[in-house]
Motif scaffolding. Structure first.
Motif, PDB file in Angstrom:
ATOM      1  N   TRP A 595      18.686  -2.447  -0.591  1.00 52.59           N
ATOM      2  CA  TRP A 595      19.752  -3.234   0.030  1.00 52.59           C
ATOM      3  C   TRP A 595      21.144  -2.700  -0.261  1.00 52.59           C
ATOM      4  O   TRP A 595      22.045  -2.775   0.596  1.00 52.59           O
ATOM      5  CB  TRP A 595      19.633  -4.702  -0.368  1.00 52.59           C
ATOM      6  CG  TRP A 595      20.024  -5.047  -1.780  1.00 52.59           C
ATOM      7  CD1 TRP A 595      19.219  -5.069  -2.867  1.00 52.59           C
ATOM      8  CD2 TRP A 595      21.334  -5.420  -2.226  1.00 52.59           C
ATOM      9  NE1 TRP A 595      19.914  -5.430  -3.980  1.00 52.59           N
ATOM     10  CE2 TRP A 595      21.221  -5.655  -3.615  1.00 52.59           C
ATOM     11  CE3 TRP A 595      22.569  -5.581  -1.606  1.00 52.59           C
ATOM     12  CZ2 TRP A 595      22.311  -6.039  -4.398  1.00 52.59           C
ATOM     13  CZ3 TRP A 595      23.665  -5.969  -2.372  1.00 52.59           C
ATOM     14  CH2 TRP A 595      23.535  -6.185  -3.747  1.00 52.59           C
ATOM     15  N   ILE A 598      21.844   0.110   2.055  1.00 53.85           N
ATOM     16  CA  ILE A 598      21.981  -0.424   3.424  1.00 53.85           C
ATOM     17  C   ILE A 598      23.384  -0.985   3.633  1.00 53.85           C
ATOM     18  O   ILE A 598      24.037  -0.708   4.656  1.00 53.85           O
ATOM     19  CB  ILE A 598      20.901  -1.513   3.681  1.00 53.85           C
ATOM     20  CG1 ILE A 598      19.504  -0.878   3.699  1.00 53.85           C
ATOM     21  CG2 ILE A 598      21.167  -2.244   4.990  1.00 53.85           C
ATOM     22  CD1 ILE A 598      18.357  -1.874   3.661  1.00 53.85           C
ATOM     23  N   PHE A 645      19.629   0.544   8.071  1.00 50.61           N
ATOM     24  CA  PHE A 645      18.459   1.106   7.392  1.00 50.61           C
ATOM     25  C   PHE A 645      17.831   2.213   8.229  1.00 50.61           C
ATOM     26  O   PHE A 645      17.417   3.261   7.702  1.00 50.61           O
ATOM     27  CB  PHE A 645      17.442  -0.001   7.113  1.00 50.61           C
ATOM     28  CG  PHE A 645      16.214   0.479   6.405  1.00 50.61           C
ATOM     29  CD1 PHE A 645      16.289   0.968   5.105  1.00 50.61           C
ATOM     30  CD2 PHE A 645      14.972   0.451   7.029  1.00 50.61           C
ATOM     31  CE1 PHE A 645      15.146   1.419   4.436  1.00 50.61           C
ATOM     32  CE2 PHE A 645      13.833   0.900   6.375  1.00 50.61           C
ATOM     33  CZ  PHE A 645      13.922   1.376   5.077  1.00 50.61           C
TER      34      PHE A 645
END
Length: 706
Positions: A595, A598, A645
């Motif tokens: 994350w 991302i 992503f």
């Protein structure tokens, strides 16, 4: 095992002795009538066609002509039973004497091979007939789908003075079942009662099947309960009857009763019960029953795969298909089409292409069922070119295939191509159905072709004799609403021949929101609150309209109503498939293992896009919060996280990034995708709840109209 080995040994010895006897016959020359008779009967007893042919050749060679048709009839019957039509016909044509048994044997040969025209022609030319002749032809016609002709002959048989037997009635009931002629089926049932044949298990099964398939499931169960003698077919007929009549719970209950009585189910039973478990929502029970099966045939595997796919468990369907291949169970066209459909729902292009390859290897890719599923799969993966290639190569098409390509084009922004395909479909004399017109009208909605859409809608009844469905009216409400003509929308809703359902009110709410028409939005929402009080969509949409108009008290009122009704908001999410693995995201998601990367990539993208002129549309955040909170809320929507992503994992941009979202994409994310496709030179295919969006060089296939 020992007994079976002994039997096989005896059979081999008998076959060996028969061969030696016929070899001896050839070495000695002609034989007596008694010798020929014994050898012919032994060939028939052993079902040995090869030695029967040798024996016939010996008889022909020595010009032996029996005084009666008995021997020739035995050979003729053996050939007919073995499906050797040319040998049977050759034998029949050479017979110096023929009787009714000779003719009936030929009827049996034609019937066995399903040669209906030859069967009927031969029957029509027979010099004499008996009840066996009629039974054979009626059974042959019924089993070949010529039910009307079978029933005509059933009536003619009685007019000519022949009394129907149990076998005749079984065939006649089968024909009634095929064409759903309950009235005649009941008349035959009356004859059976009058003839006192009610204890016959075959008749009982035929009656049970007829009532179940004609929709009288309670009468079928009454008959089933009164049957003294039941076999596994009886239980199967009743179990499948419950399933076909939408009573899966009763189907499962009867299966348990069958087990308690110690009757061993076969593959057909289990397949129906697995389907019933899925229809009842007992997925765990289906898994348990399937895992306990010692022998699983491809029907059971396919039933499980279809059950998973139809229950929203597409990943499980794909995993089970892989397991099926590992266990060397050969799939068929039904299995392949089911798995392809699962790939379509997941929009999993990789798996869909792999299964397409499997279909080619198996030689079933040209099958109508498989090809139609492939067209649908490629369309739902956004690959309309591949869908077209499959469609174009199909040797045979039906209305389902045409619907798949028309709807696929409409969903992927190729609206004019969809309409051109519809016209071509008509030129090739295919009759459109309700699904065809949903595709055609959807294409008109997306292309903004109001007049043309109205013409197509009118042609439904005037040209094709069809009654417009709720789906068609919803398309027209969408068409008028998107063009801003709310007067026509309201007129259409008020003048509909049906009572508007949740689809109509949802569509009205949607177009009212699009036009900022709060009055009609409130009317539609109130109807939806009554029809489906637990559905969050109408509450959210009306609340958003109030928020856009800064009517915060009304927003609070809607939220209070949701709380009182215990309405739960569904989560918006997006997913992306990278290297055969699916990654799922929600807004402001921080649960993904990568994350942090991302968010770094997404923030970098946002800065770059802003430099190129992109402006975040914070006005779309319909909450009474500060600008900073609005910015945070809209910048990290699930589809943007999925895109970031995808760009991390596939930075080269040579292949499209495919994203799926479970609700309609918002305007800010839509504009964001357009900018990324231009700045990064990256093709993006986004599938939302409405349609496909193909973002290429700063433009979307929907032309900003969705």
């Amino acid at each position: 095992m020992l007994i079976q080995t002994v039997r096989e040994g005896r059979k081999m010895k008998a076959k060996h002795r028969l061969r030696e006897a016929i070899d001896l016959l050839y070495s000695r020359g002609s034989a007596s009538s008694e010798a020929y008779t014994r050898l012919v009967l032994e060939c028939v007893r052993q079902n040995d066609v090869d030695h029967a042919k040798r024996l016939q050749s010996h008889m022909d060679l020595h010009l032996y002509q029996p005084t009666t048709p008995f021997l020739h009839n035995r050979l003729l019957h053996l050939y007919a039973k073995s499906g050797l039509l040319s040998d049977a016909r050759n034998m029949f044509d050479k017979m110096p004497q023929r009787d009714i048994f000779s003719y009936n044997a030929m009827l049996s040969a034609y019937s066995k091979l399903g040669l209906v025209e030859d069967l009927w022609e031969f029957f029509d030319q027979m010099p004499c007939r008996d009840s066996v002749s009629y039974n054979t032809v009626i059974a042959g016609l019924a089993s070949s789908g010529c039910s009307y002709k079978a029933l005509e002959l059933f009536v003619r048989m009685q007019k000519e003075g022949f009394e129907p037997t149990e076998h005749t009635h079984v065939s006649a009931l089968s024909a009634c079942t095929e064409i759903l002629n309950l009235k005649l089926g009941k008349q035959i049932h009356g004859r059976i009662i009058a003839s006192n044949w009610q204890g016959d298990v075959f008749l009982g099964n035929a009656l049970n099947d007829m009532y179940a398939k004609c929709g009288e499931i309670d009468q079928a169960r009454w008959l089933f309960d009164w049957m003294v003698d039941r076999n596994v077919v009886s239980w199967n007929s009743m179990i499948s009857g419950y399933l076909k009549n939408g009573k899966p719970e009763e189907c499962v209950g009867l299966f348990h009763e069958m087990q308690l009585k110690g009757i061993k189910p076969d593959g057909f039973t289990v397949s129906n019960v697995l389907g019933a478990f899925f229809q009842s929502g007992y997925i765990g029970e289906a898994q348990k029953a399937f895992s306990e099966l010692k022998e699983k045939d491809k029907v059971c595997w396919t039933t499980m795969i279809v059950g998973y796919a139809q229950s929203g468990r597409e990943e499980d369907a794909l995993m089970l298909f892989s397991q099926m291949l590992v266990e060397n169970v050969k799939p068929d066209k039904f299995t392949i089409s089911s798995v392809v459909s699962a790939c379509a729902k997941l929009a999993s292009l990789y798996h869909g292409q792999a299964i397409h390859g499997k279909a080619v290897h198996m030689g079933v890719d040209g099958n109508l069922l498989v090809s139609s599923a492939l067209v649908d799969m490629y369309s739902k993966c956004g690959e309309t070119k591949d869908a077209w290639i499959v469609f174009d190569m199909m040797p045979v098409r039906n209305v389902v295939t045409w619907n798949s390509i028309i709807v696929g084009c409409a969903q992927n922004g190729k609206d004019l191509e969809a309409l051109a395909l519809y016209e071509k479909m008509l030129q090739e004399n295919f009759k459109p159905d309700n699904v065809t017109f949903v595709g055609v009208l959807s294409a008109c909605v997306h292309a903004g072709l109001v007049a043309r859409g109205q013409d197509y809608f009118d042609s439904l009844s005037t040209c094709h004799g069809m009654i417009p469905t709720m789906d068609h009216y919803a398309c027209m409400i969408n068409l008028f609403g998107r063009s801003g003509n709310m007067h026509k929308v309201i007129y259409l809703v008020q003048c509909m021949p049906h009572e508007p359902n949740s689809l109509i009110w949802s569509t009205l709410l949607s177009v009212s929101a699009m036009n900022g028409d709060i009055t009609h939005a409130e009317m539609a929402a109130n109807h939806l609150f009554e029809l489906d009080p637990l559905s969050a969509g109408p509450y959210i949409m009306l609340s958003n309209m109030y928020a856009a108009d800064e009517r915060w008290k009304d927003v609070a009122s809607i939220r209070s109503l949701m709380k009182n009704n215990k309405v739960k908001k569904f989560a918006a999410y997006s997913w992306i498939e990278i290297d055969r693995e699916v990654h799922k995201f929600v807004a402001e998601d921080q649960t993904h293992p990568e994350w942090e990367k991302i968010y770094q990539e997404l923030n970098r993208l946002i800065r770059r896009l802003r430099d190129a002129g992109f402006t975040t549309r914070t006005n779309l955040v319909l909450h009474d919060v500060g600008e900073e909170e609005k910015l945070k809320s809209i910048c990290y929507h699930s589809e943007k996280l999925a895109l970031a992503f995808g760009l991390i994992r596939k930075p080269q941009g040579d292949r499209p990034i495919r994203i799926i979202k479970n609700i309609r994409v918002c305007h800010d994310c839509h504009e964001f995708m357009k900018f990324v496709s231009r700045i990064n030179k990256q093709i993006i295919i986004l599938r939302d709840s409405n349609r496909f969006h193909h973002f290429v060089r700063g433009k979307c296939s929907c032309n900003d109209f969705w």
